[in-house]
Design an enzyme around this catalytic site. Sequence first.
Site, mmCIF file in Angstrom:
data_model
loop_
_atom_site.group_PDB
_atom_site.id
_atom_site.type_symbol
_atom_site.label_atom_id
_atom_site.label_comp_id
_atom_site.label_asym_id
_atom_site.label_seq_id
_atom_site.Cartn_x
_atom_site.Cartn_y
_atom_site.Cartn_z
ATOM 1 N N CYS A 33 0.512 -1.262 0.539
ATOM 2 C CA CYS A 33 -0.098 0.281 0.104
ATOM 3 C C CYS A 33 0.448 1.243 0.338
ATOM 4 O O CYS A 33 1.541 2.005 0.471
ATOM 5 C CB CYS A 33 -1.129 -0.102 1.309
ATOM 6 N N CYS A 36 -0.017 4.016 2.926
ATOM 7 C CA CYS A 36 0.615 3.315 3.721
ATOM 8 C C CYS A 36 2.052 3.418 3.834
ATOM 9 O O CYS A 36 1.991 4.059 5.093
ATOM 10 C CB CYS A 36 0.250 1.797 4.081
#
Length: 110
Positions: A33, A36
């Site tokens: 991600c 993230c």
Amino acid sequence: MAGNVQEFTDATWQSEVLDSDVPVVVDFWAPWCGPCRMLAPTIEKLAGEYTGRVKIGKMDTDQNSNTPSGLGISSIPTVVFFQGGKEVGRLVGVNPEAKFKATLAEMGVS
């Protein structure tokens, strides 16, 4: 995990988060991600600043599926704030450091 950032798992969830005697901040993330990874330095900085007052950690949603699904985590990154074993706040997406600090202040953490 880097520095003061803890790693939470489905197996340690009860003892590390729900039974914690200090507030807990959990970053639900995954290695693939991009957002993230963008949020990671902020989480690491907060973990350093709030050492001893707040437990800050991450949970890899690829490795641990029970807890995120039980909490209704549908997108990552999602950061959930717990106090006394109860969810008291949630931030979805990449948010500025000030937003995390404001949420912690609302919880009575200075």
